[in-house]
Design a protein around this motif. Structure first.
Motif, PDB file in Angstrom:
ATOM      1  N   UNK A  60       0.499  -1.372  -0.262  1.00  0.00           N
ATOM      2  CA  UNK A  60       0.202  -0.343   0.228  1.00  0.00           C
ATOM      3  C   UNK A  60       0.890   1.071   0.257  1.00  0.00           C
ATOM      4  N   UNK A  61       2.148   1.160   0.873  1.00  0.00           N
ATOM      5  CA  UNK A  61       3.217   2.321   0.671  1.00  0.00           C
ATOM      6  C   UNK A  61       3.255   2.517  -0.453  1.00  0.00           C
ATOM      7  N   UNK A  62       4.195   1.613  -1.326  1.00  0.00           N
ATOM      8  CA  UNK A  62       4.782   1.536  -2.600  1.00  0.00           C
ATOM      9  C   UNK A  62       3.651   2.109  -3.370  1.00  0.00           C
ATOM     10  N   UNK A  63       1.932   1.518  -3.563  1.00  0.00           N
ATOM     11  CA  UNK A  63       1.310   1.452  -4.529  1.00  0.00           C
ATOM     12  C   UNK A  63       0.502   3.415  -3.947  1.00  0.00           C
ATOM     13  N   UNK A  64       0.743   3.784  -3.021  1.00  0.00           N
ATOM     14  CA  UNK A  64       0.015   4.867  -2.750  1.00  0.00           C
ATOM     15  C   UNK A  64       1.641   6.121  -2.968  1.00  0.00           C
TER      16      UNK A  64
END
Length: 147
Positions: free
Chosen positions: A119-123
């Protein structure tokens, strides 16, 4: 035996005083001493045999008691050992259960960390994409901001 000694004393005195004293009377008395001695020896032998038998019986009783005490001690030891084995198994099962829970928790935490990182990478990618789109829009509209 005391009566024979009294008789011997009497016959000895008589032998000293009477010249016609028959020595066979003392010989007969000596035979009675011998018979009495054998009787005393046999009685003593019988008493000794009785004491030996009593000692053997007491020894057997002591051995039986010792065997009984040893068997009781061994039974107690076996019960203690079984109880200890049960306690060790329960503790081992508890440790295995705790380890399994920790492993499952670790797996859950790993999955959560993996999801959070995705999710961090996606964000981060979305933020970078939005920044790039915003910059692209700024360039394509012809507005160049002087720095």
């Amino acid at each position: 035996m005391e009566a024979l000694l009294s008789e011997f004393t009497f016959l000895s005195d008589q032998a000293l005083q009477d010249k016609n004293f028959d020595p066979s009377r003392i010989e007969d008395l000596m035979k009675l001493f011998e018979v009495e001695s054998y009787k005393a020896w046999a009685a003593m032998e019988l008493e000794q045999q009785k004491e030996v038998e009593e000692a053997e019986e007491a020894m057997q009783e002591a051995e039986d008691y010792l065997d009984s005490v040893m068997e009781s001690a061994m039974d107690e030891f076996r019960r203690f050992e079984e109880e200890l084995d049960k306690m060790e198994k329960a503790e081992m099962d508890s440790l295995v259960e705790t380890a399994e829970k920790a492993r499952k928790m670790g797996n859950v935490m790993e999955k959560a960390a993996s999801i959070a990182s995705k999710k961090y990478i996606e964000s981060a990618v979305n933020s970078a994409t939005a920044s790039m789109k915003s910059a692209w829009k700024g360039l394509s509209s012809g507005k160049v901001h002087p720095s």
